[in-house]
Motif scaffolding. Structure first.
Motif, PDB file in Angstrom:
ATOM      1  N   TYR A  50     -62.984  13.667  -4.606  1.00 67.24           N
ATOM      2  CA  TYR A  50     -61.923  13.916  -5.567  1.00 67.24           C
ATOM      3  C   TYR A  50     -60.740  14.624  -4.907  1.00 67.24           C
ATOM      4  CZ  TYR A  50     -59.397  15.960  -9.514  1.00 67.24           C
ATOM      5  OH  TYR A  50     -58.416  16.350 -10.391  1.00 67.24           O
ATOM      6  N   ARG A  82     -62.217  24.633 -12.000  1.00 65.47           N
ATOM      7  CA  ARG A  82     -60.938  23.952 -11.746  1.00 65.47           C
ATOM      8  C   ARG A  82     -60.254  24.525 -10.511  1.00 65.47           C
ATOM      9  NH1 ARG A  82     -60.375  24.699 -17.425  1.00 65.47           N
ATOM     10  NH2 ARG A  82     -58.759  26.282 -17.079  1.00 65.47           N
ATOM     11  N   THR A 108     -57.978  17.489 -14.993  1.00 61.25           N
ATOM     12  CA  THR A 108     -59.032  18.403 -14.525  1.00 61.25           C
ATOM     13  C   THR A 108     -59.455  19.367 -15.628  1.00 61.25           C
ATOM     14  OG1 THR A 108     -58.094  18.265 -12.299  1.00 61.25           O
ATOM     15  CG2 THR A 108     -59.664  20.030 -12.724  1.00 61.25           C
ATOM     16  N   LEU A 128     -64.202  12.734 -11.689  1.00 56.04           N
ATOM     17  CA  LEU A 128     -64.314  13.912 -12.562  1.00 56.04           C
ATOM     18  C   LEU A 128     -65.511  13.786 -13.509  1.00 56.04           C
ATOM     19  CD1 LEU A 128     -60.571  14.597 -13.457  1.00 56.04           C
ATOM     20  CD2 LEU A 128     -62.085  15.986 -12.036  1.00 56.04           C
ATOM     21  N   LYS A 146     -68.230  16.608 -13.449  1.00 54.32           N
ATOM     22  CA  LYS A 146     -68.500  17.323 -14.704  1.00 54.32           C
ATOM     23  C   LYS A 146     -70.002  17.342 -15.005  1.00 54.32           C
ATOM     24  CE  LYS A 146     -67.814  16.679 -19.702  1.00 54.32           C
ATOM     25  NZ  LYS A 146     -67.372  18.043 -20.058  1.00 54.32           N
ATOM     26  N   CYS A 163     -66.960  16.277  -5.052  1.00 58.70           N
ATOM     27  CA  CYS A 163     -65.791  17.160  -5.019  1.00 58.70           C
ATOM     28  C   CYS A 163     -64.879  16.827  -3.840  1.00 58.70           C
ATOM     29  CB  CYS A 163     -66.245  18.616  -4.953  1.00 58.70           C
ATOM     30  SG  CYS A 163     -67.088  19.216  -6.448  1.00 58.70           S
ATOM     31  N   LEU A 167     -61.484  23.189  -7.304  1.00 55.65           N
ATOM     32  CA  LEU A 167     -61.018  21.842  -6.951  1.00 55.65           C
ATOM     33  C   LEU A 167     -59.540  21.818  -6.594  1.00 55.65           C
ATOM     34  CD1 LEU A 167     -62.855  19.686  -9.663  1.00 55.65           C
ATOM     35  CD2 LEU A 167     -63.405  19.861  -7.226  1.00 55.65           C
TER      36      LEU A 167
END
Length: 790
Positions: A663, A739, A729, A575, A579, A660, A742
Motif C-alpha cells: 500500500y 493511519r 485511509t 486497505l 483493515k 502495508c 501508513l
C-alpha cells in the motif's frame, strides 16, 4: 682447851654428818629419778627415812650449835647421846640401820623392778606378737577385701550373664514362636476351622464372623511376615515367608468369600423385599437376581435402610481391613471389597436411576439439552449423597469419593443415554458451547464444592469430554465450510461504498469504533468461533483449531481483497486487506494460546542420487558388496522425517506487513511517480557509457521545462491525490495510530524524492534552478502534505 677442841670436833662431826646426810639425800634423789617412778611403791618409806636422818642430823647440829654435849659416850637417861663418841656411835648405828633398811628397800625395789622389767619384757613380747598378728590380720583383711571384691564382681558378672542368657532365651523363644505359628495356623486350615467359619449356610448367613476367627489369624500371619521380611538372614527365612504368604492368601480368600456372601445376602434381602412389594402392587417384577426398580418414595427404606441392616456385620470387617491398609495385600483386598460393594450397589440402584432418567427425559421433552442436563445432574447428586452416607457407614476410614466413582460412573451412563441423542444432533456451535461451559463451570465446579458429591466428577467429565468432541467436530466443519470455503457475495465486496454508507449513517455521532456489520463475514465468524471455543476446550486443542481458523480466515481475506481490487481499485483492495488483517490480529491477541502447530513430513529428496546411481548402473542389485542397491536403499535410502512448526500469528504478521508495504509503495508511486521516473533516467544517464563527457543539463529529458513539468505534476498529485488517500485511509482505518503508521512512510518517501531532486539540481544545474522549477523546500512540503491530510 679441851672443851674448845671438843666443841670443834663436834662441830666437824656435825658438819660431816650434815654433808653425809646431804650426800645421802642427793644420792637418794638421783636413784629415785633414775628409777623413773618405778619404785614409787617404796619411795615414801625411803623418803621418810631420809627425812628422819635429816631431822636427826639437824637436831645434832642444833645441839652442837647451842647445847653443850658431854664428851662422854654414855647417854642420858632418856637415850640421847651425851658425848661425841656416843653421837658417832649412835649416828653410825643409825646410819647402819638406815643403810640396812635402804639396802633392804633397794633389794625389794630391785626385785620389784626386775619383776616389772620381766612383765614389761613379757608385755613387749606380747605387744610385738600382737603387732605382727595385727599386721598379718591387716594383710589378710586387704586380701579378703580384694577377694571379696573379685567375688562380688564375678557374682555380678554371672548374674548379668544369667540375665543376658535369660533375655536371649526369651528373645530366641519369641523369635522361634513366629516360626512355630506356621504349624499352628496350618493345622487350623487343615482342620477346616477357618474355611468352615466363613462358609455360608443355605439361607445365606455366615456361621462365624471373620472377626472372631479369620482376622486374628491374619493378624498373626502379618506379624510373622513382617518378622521374616525384617530378618532375611535367618535360615530358611525365604521358605517360611512363602508359606506364611500362602496361608495369608488363603485367609484373605476366605475373607473375600465371606464378604461376597454377606453382600449377596444383603442384596438378596433388598431384592426380595422390592419384588414382594412389586407383586403386591400388581407390577411385573423382574428376576430376583436382576436389577430392581423401586417405586418413588421407597428408595430410602429399601435401598439404604434395609441394605444397611442386612450387611451390618461387614462394618467390623472393613474396619479391620482399613487398619491394615498400609500393607499392599490388604490394600488390594480392600480395593476388591470396594469394587464388590459398588457392583452390588449398582445392581440395586441402576434400575431406579434409569427409570428416573427416562421419566425426566419424557417430562422435559420440550426443553433444551442444557435444562435436561441440570435436572438429570440434580437427581444424580441426590443419589450420590445417599450413597456417600451408606459407604461411609461400611468404610468409615476410607475416602468415599474415589471408591464411589466405580458406582457413579455407570449411573452417569444413564444420564448420558438421555443427553447424547440430543446434543449429537446439534449442528450449531452456540448451544454446544453453552452446554460445555455449563458442565465445566456451573455443574462440575458446584459438585467439587460439595464434599459428598465429588464421586460424580469423573463421570460428568466424561460426558463433558464427549460434548467437547462433538463441539470440536462441529467447529472444524464450521471453520472449513463457513470460513475457508466461504464464497463472497457482491454485498460482501461492496467496498468502499459500504463504508461510506456506514459513515454517513453515523456522521453525527463521533464514534470511532468499527462496525462489526461491515466486517468481512469469515472474519466475524472466525472470531466468534474462537471466542466460543476458548473457554470450552483445552489449550492444546484450541491452539490447533485457532491455527487452522486464522490461516483459513487470512487466506480468504486475501482472496476477497483481490476481488475488491478488481472491482474497485488496487488501493481499496489493499486497505480492505490491511483493515481485516489488523482486526484479526487485534482480536486474537487476548487469547492466551500458541497459534502454532507442528507438522511432520517425509523427505525423499536424498533418494534422487541413489535412484540415479541405480539407473546409471553404478549400483547393482545382484552385487554381494556393500554397494548393493537394495542394501544402499535399506541403509541410506530411508525417508527422513522433517518436523516443521507453523505459527499462524507470525504468518499473519508477515501478510499484514507485506500488505502495508504494498500500500505504501502504491500511494508513493501515485504521488511522486514523475519524480521517480526522472531520477531513474538520471541514474541511467550517469552510468551510461554514451554520457561520457556530457552534462545532465544538456540532456533532452533534463531541460528546465521538463523538470518544471515533473514538479508541477507532483504538486498537483499532492493537492488532489493525497487528500483522497487520507480520506480513504480514514474510511477504512478508524484508529489514528494505524493511519499514521501508513501515512508517515508515504510522507517520508515523498520528502526523500524531493530531496533527491534537489541534490540532482544542485550538482548539475546552476544555482537557483530548484526555486525556478518550483521545487518545495522541506517546510513547504510538510505544510502541503499536512494540509492535504486534514
Amino acid at each position: 682447851m679441851e672443851r674448845a677442841s671438843d666443841r670443834a670436833r663436834r662441830a666437824r662431826a656435825v658438819a660431816h654428818g650434815w654433808e653425809l646426810a646431804s650426800a645421802l639425800t642427793a644420792t637418794q634423789s638421783e636413784r629415785v629419778r633414775a628409777l623413773g617412778g618405778r619404785a614409787r611403791v617404796g619411795g615414801s618409806e625411803e623418803t621418810r627415812e631420809i627425812d628422819d636422818s635429816t631431822r636427826a642430823v639437824g637436831e645434832t647440829r642444833a645441839e652442837g650449835g647451842g647445847v653443850k654435849t658431854p664428851a662422854t659416850t654414855s647417854g642420858t637417861g632418856d637415850g640421847r647421846p651425851t658425848s661425841a663418841r656416843a653421837f658417832y656411835a649412835w649416828y653410825a648405828e643409825r646410819v647402819r640401820e638406815v643403810e640396812l633398811k635402804r639396802i633392804d628397800r633397794r633389794e625389794s625395789r630391785a626385785e620389784a623392778l626386775r619383776g616389772e622389767i620381766a612383765l614389761r619384757d613379757d608385755a613387749e613380747t606380747k605387744i610385738s606378737e600382737i603387732e605382727r598378728e595385727l599386721t598379718r590380720m591387716a594383710t589378710t583383711q586387704v586380701e579378703l577385701k580384694t577377694l571379696s571384691r573379685r567375688t562380688q564382681e564375678e557374682s555380678e558378672r554371672l548374674i548379668a550373664e544369667k540375665e543376658r542368657l535369660q533375655e536371649f532365651a526369651e528373645a530366641l523363644r519369641g523369635k522361634l514362636d513366629y516360626f512355630d505359628r506356621l504349624e499352628r495356623v496350618a493345622e487350623k486350615f487343615q482342620a477346616g476351622v477357618i474355611i468352615s467359619g466363613a462358609s455360608s449356610d443355605p439361607d445365606g448367613a455366615s456361621t462365624m464372623a471373620p472377626r472372631e476367627q479369620v482376622l486374628p489369624t491374619l493378624e498373626r500371619l502379618d506379624e510373622c511376615l513382617d518378622f521374616v521380611s525384617a530378618h532375611p538372614q535367618y535360615a530358611q527365612g525365604g521358605s517360611y515367608g512363602a508359606k506364611f504368604r500362602e496361608l495369608q492368601n488363603r485367609a484373605m480368600s476366605t475373607v473375600r468369600e465371606y464378604y461376597v456372601n454377606a453382600l449377596r445376602k444383603a442384596t438378596k434381602h433388598v431384592q426380595d423385599a422390592a419384588n414382594g412389594r412389586n407383586r403386591a402392587s400388581g407390577a411385573t417384577g423382574e428376576s430376583e437376581y436382576d436389577e430392581i426398580v423401586v417405586e418413588e418414595g421407597d428408595e430410602t427404606a429399601l435401598l439404604y435402610v434395609r441394605f444397611r441392616a442386612g450387611a451390618s456385620e461387614l462394618r467390623d470387617l472393613t474396619e479391620e481391613l482399613e487398619k491394615r491398609e498400609r500393607h499392599e495385600e490388604y490394600a488390594a483386598l480392600l480395593s476388591d471389597c470396594h469394587v464388590l460393594y459398588c457392583e452390588q450397589r449398582a445392581a440395586l440402584v441402576a434400575g431406579s436411576v434409569r427409570k428416573k432418567m427416562r421419566a425426566i427425559a419424557s417430562a422435559e421433552r420440550g426443553k433444551d439439552v442444557l435444562a435436561l442436563t441440570r435436572i438429570g445432574v440434580a437427581h444424580l447428586v441426590e443419589v450420590c449423597q445417599a450413597e456417600y452416607g451408606l459407604f461411609k457407614y461400611f468404610f468409615p476410614n476410607t475416602d468415599p469419593n474415589g471408591a464411589l466413582a466405580a458406582l457413579m460412573i455407570p449411573l452417569n451412563t444413564h444420564l448420558s443415554d438421555i443427553l447424547r441423542p440430543r446434543y449429537i444432533t446439534i449442528t450449531n456451535l452456540e448451544p454446544l458451547a453453552e452446554l460445555v461451559e455449563a458442565l465445566k463451570g456451573e455443574i462440575i465446579e458446584g459438585i467439587m464444592k460439595t464434599e459428598n458429591a465429588l464421586a460424580l466428577e469423573s463421570g460428568l467429565r466424561r460426558i463433558t469430554s464427549d460434548v467437547q468432541e462433538r463441539l470440536i467436530f462441529r467447529a472444524q466443519t464450521y471453520i472449513k465450510d463457513r470460513v475457508g470455503n466461504y464464497r463472497a457475495t457482491a454485498d460482501d465486496l461492496d467496498f468502499p461504498a459500504k463504508l461510506v454508507r456506514a459513515r454517513q449513517a453515523k456522521a453525527e455521532d463521533e464514534v470511532d469504533e468499527d462496525d462489526i456489520s461491515n466486517w468481512y463475514p469469515p472474519l466475524e465468524r472466525t472470531l466468534t468461533c474462537l471466542a466460543k471455543l476458548y473457554r470450552c476446550v483445552d489449550v492444546k486443542t484450541f491452539s490447533g483449531l485457532a491455527h487452522e481458523a486464522v490461516s483459513m480466515c487470512a487466506d480468504n481475506i486475501a482472496g476477497a481483497a483481490r476481488s475488491v481490487a478488481l472491482k474497485s481499485s488496487a488501493v481499496d483492495g489493499q486497505l480492505f486487506l490491511i483493515k481485516h488483517l489488523i482486526i484479526l490480529r487485534e482480536q486474537i491477541a487476548p487469547f492466551n494460546a500458541d497459534f502454532a502447530v507442528s507438522i511432520k513430513d517425509l523427505d525423499f529428496t536424498h533418494m534422487r542420487g541413489h535412484m540415479r546411481r541405480m539407473l546409471s548402473g553404478e549400483m547393482s542389485f545382484f552385487s554381494l558388496t556393500p554397494n548393493n542397491a537394495f542394501y544402499q536403499l535399506a541403509s541410506e535410502g530411508r525417508p527422513r522425517v522433517i518436523e516443521s512448526k507453523i505459527d499462524s500469528k507470525k504468518e499473519l504478521e508477515k501478510q499484514l506487513s507485506a500488505a502495508c508495504e504494498a500500500y505504501i509503495m502504491t500511494i508513493t508511486k501515485q504521488l511522486v511517480d514523475p519524480m521517480l521516473s526522472f531520477i531513474t533516467k538520471v541514474t541511467a544517464f550517469r552510468v551510461s557509457a554514451a554520457s561520457q563527457g556530457k552534462s545532465l543539463k544538456d540532456a533532452a529529458f533534463a531541460s528546465e521545462d521538463k523538470i518544471c513539468a515533473v514538479i508541477s505534476q507532483v504538486r498537483i498529485a499532492l493537492a488532489e491525490i493525497l487528500p483522497k488517500v487520507a480520506f480513504t485511509t480514514k474510511l477504512y482505518l478508524n484508529a489514528q495510530g494505524t493511519r499514521d503508521a501508513l501515512l508517515k512512510p508515504i510522507k517520508s518517501n515523498v520528502a526523500e524524492a524531493f530531496a533527491q531532486i534537489v541534490v540532482i539540481l544542485d550538482s548539475d544545474f546552476p544555482h537557483g534552478t530548484a526555486e525556478r522549477v518550483g521545487v518545495l523546500d522541506p517546510s513547504q512540503l510538510a505544510a502541503v502534505m499536512d494540509e492535504a491530510e486534514t
